[in-house]
Scaffold this active site. Structure first.
Site, short mmCIF file in Angstrom:
data_model
loop_
_atom_site.label_atom_id
_atom_site.label_comp_id
_atom_site.label_asym_id
_atom_site.label_seq_id
_atom_site.Cartn_x
_atom_site.Cartn_y
_atom_site.Cartn_z
N TYR A 1 0.82 -1.22 0.00
CA TYR A 1 0.00 0.00 0.00
C TYR A 1 0.85 1.26 0.00
O TYR A 1 0.45 2.28 -0.58
CB TYR A 1 -1.00 -0.01 1.16
CG TYR A 1 -2.20 -0.87 0.81
CD1 TYR A 1 -3.21 -0.38 0.00
CD2 TYR A 1 -2.27 -2.19 1.22
CE1 TYR A 1 -4.28 -1.17 -0.38
CE2 TYR A 1 -3.34 -3.00 0.86
CZ TYR A 1 -4.35 -2.48 0.06
OH TYR A 1 -5.39 -3.26 -0.34
N ARG B 1 1.61 2.05 -3.50
CA ARG B 1 0.44 2.63 -4.19
C ARG B 1 0.19 4.06 -3.69
O ARG B 1 -0.21 4.94 -4.47
CB ARG B 1 -0.80 1.76 -3.95
CG ARG B 1 -0.63 0.37 -4.55
CD ARG B 1 -1.85 -0.49 -4.34
NE ARG B 1 -2.96 -0.05 -5.16
CZ ARG B 1 -4.23 -0.41 -4.93
NH1 ARG B 1 -4.53 -1.18 -3.91
NH2 ARG B 1 -5.19 0.01 -5.71
N ASN C 1 -12.75 3.47 -6.50
CA ASN C 1 -11.30 3.71 -6.57
C ASN C 1 -10.77 4.29 -5.28
O ASN C 1 -11.41 5.14 -4.66
CB ASN C 1 -10.99 4.64 -7.74
CG ASN C 1 -11.41 4.05 -9.07
OD1 ASN C 1 -11.60 2.84 -9.15
ND2 ASN C 1 -11.57 4.88 -10.08
N HIS D 1 -14.81 2.26 -1.20
CA HIS D 1 -13.76 1.32 -0.78
C HIS D 1 -12.62 2.02 -0.04
O HIS D 1 -11.52 1.47 0.07
CB HIS D 1 -13.22 0.57 -2.01
CG HIS D 1 -14.21 -0.42 -2.58
ND1 HIS D 1 -14.09 -0.97 -3.83
CD2 HIS D 1 -15.34 -0.95 -2.05
CE1 HIS D 1 -15.10 -1.81 -4.05
NE2 HIS D 1 -15.89 -1.80 -2.99
N CYS E 1 0.19 6.18 15.49
CA CYS E 1 -1.03 6.99 15.60
C CYS E 1 -0.78 8.21 16.49
O CYS E 1 -0.38 8.06 17.65
CB CYS E 1 -2.17 6.13 16.18
SG CYS E 1 -3.68 7.08 16.44
N GLY F 1 -16.14 2.21 -16.32
CA GLY F 1 -14.84 1.58 -16.08
C GLY F 1 -14.82 0.61 -14.93
O GLY F 1 -13.85 0.58 -14.16
N SER G 1 -15.64 -3.61 -13.87
CA SER G 1 -15.85 -4.94 -14.48
C SER G 1 -17.12 -5.62 -13.99
O SER G 1 -17.50 -6.67 -14.51
CB SER G 1 -14.64 -5.82 -14.19
OG SER G 1 -14.40 -5.87 -12.80
#
Ligand code: OAD
Length: 242
Positions: free
Chosen positions: A60, A63, A99, A115, A144, A183, A185
């Protein structure tokens, strides 16, 4: 303002990875079901995080770091313009995205990120969330600031977790006059069920996608092609008619 002769429209748009593909963000299924070489269950489940947090974090963080290298494309821009115009004319407009990139938000849209979002981190202990685009080192966890817990998690919805804002999404889709899936699926539920739900509730349904999605049977109109090329024209058509 809306022409008094034009009935009020309520448009709901659902977007998936295909809308960001033209910005250079890789889609999931086009990579053969692998995310940068990982099977989904290795990196996108609570079990994976419990078993191997380092691998999940690294995945992640890469990303998250990649967010800084991409920008909204004409499909994101057209949807942001559509929201502004629809709202100004007194129509309803709701954008729901699967997304986790923040390209809709950066283009100026008010998107429901069902999401979750890569740009925020969440505390697995106290639940505090924090906007964070700076700490993207793949080898270092981020503590945190609210409770001192040693590591925040990506603020995204993993398989086996419940997507965000489902009540608001359900209300918007059930009262839609028009619905467009762009876009996506059509294989990951509950998002994939929204097209049928909209049609069942009486909306005119549209699909924009490079390949026909699994749930195409629930579409009244299919607009094949790249989102960045098709969406601006479709938006123009709607704005001219409404
Ligand atoms: P997918 O990768 O499953 O599907 C992308 C869709 O976009 C495909 O149908 C492609 O044909 C289409 N596509 C690709 N490039 C396009 C382009 N330039 N213009 C238009 N369409 C294009 O992505 P999603 O449907 O978004 O879930 O995936 C749904 C969910 O599955 C994701 O949100 C994620 C994933 O596992 C979670 O992380 C919970």
């Amino acid at each position: 303002m809306r022409d008094p002769e034009t009935p009020r429209r309520a448009l709901v748009v659902l977007t998936g990875a295909g809308v960001s593909a033209d910005s250079g963000v890789p889609t999931f299924r086009d990579a053969g079901g692998l995310w940068e070489g990982h099977r989904v269950e290795e990196v996108a489940t609570p079990e994976a995080w419990a078993r191997d947090p380092r691998t999940v974090w690294r995945f992640y963080q890469l990303r998250r770091a990649a967010l800084a290298t991409v920008a909204p494309n004409p499909a994101h821009d057209a949807l942001a313009e559509l929201e502004r115009e629809m709202t100004a004319r007194g129509h309803g407009f709701t954008l729901i995205t699967q997304n986790v990139d923040d390209l809709h938000q950066r283009a100026g849209s008010t998107a429901i990120a069902m999401h979750g979002r890569l740009a925020t981190l969440a505390c697995e202990r106290c639940g505090a969330t924090t906007e964070d685009r700076e700490n993207v080192d793949p080898e270092r966890f981020v503590p945190c600031a609210a409770c001192g817990h040693a590591r925040l998690r990506p603020d995204v919805v993993w398989f086996g977790e419940v997507p965000r804002a489902l009540d608001a999404i359900d209300r918007a889709v059930r009262s839609a006059t028009h619905f467009a899936a762009i876009g996506t699926s059509g294989v990951v539920y509950p998002a994939a069920g929204l097209l049928s739900l909209a049609r069942f509730a009486g909306a005119e349904t549209h699909v924009v996608s490079l390949d026909a999605p699994e749930n195409l049977h629930a579409a009244d109109r299919f607009h094949p092609g790249r989102a960045a090329e098709v969406v601006p024209g479709l938006v123009r058509q709607w704005l001219d008619a409404w």
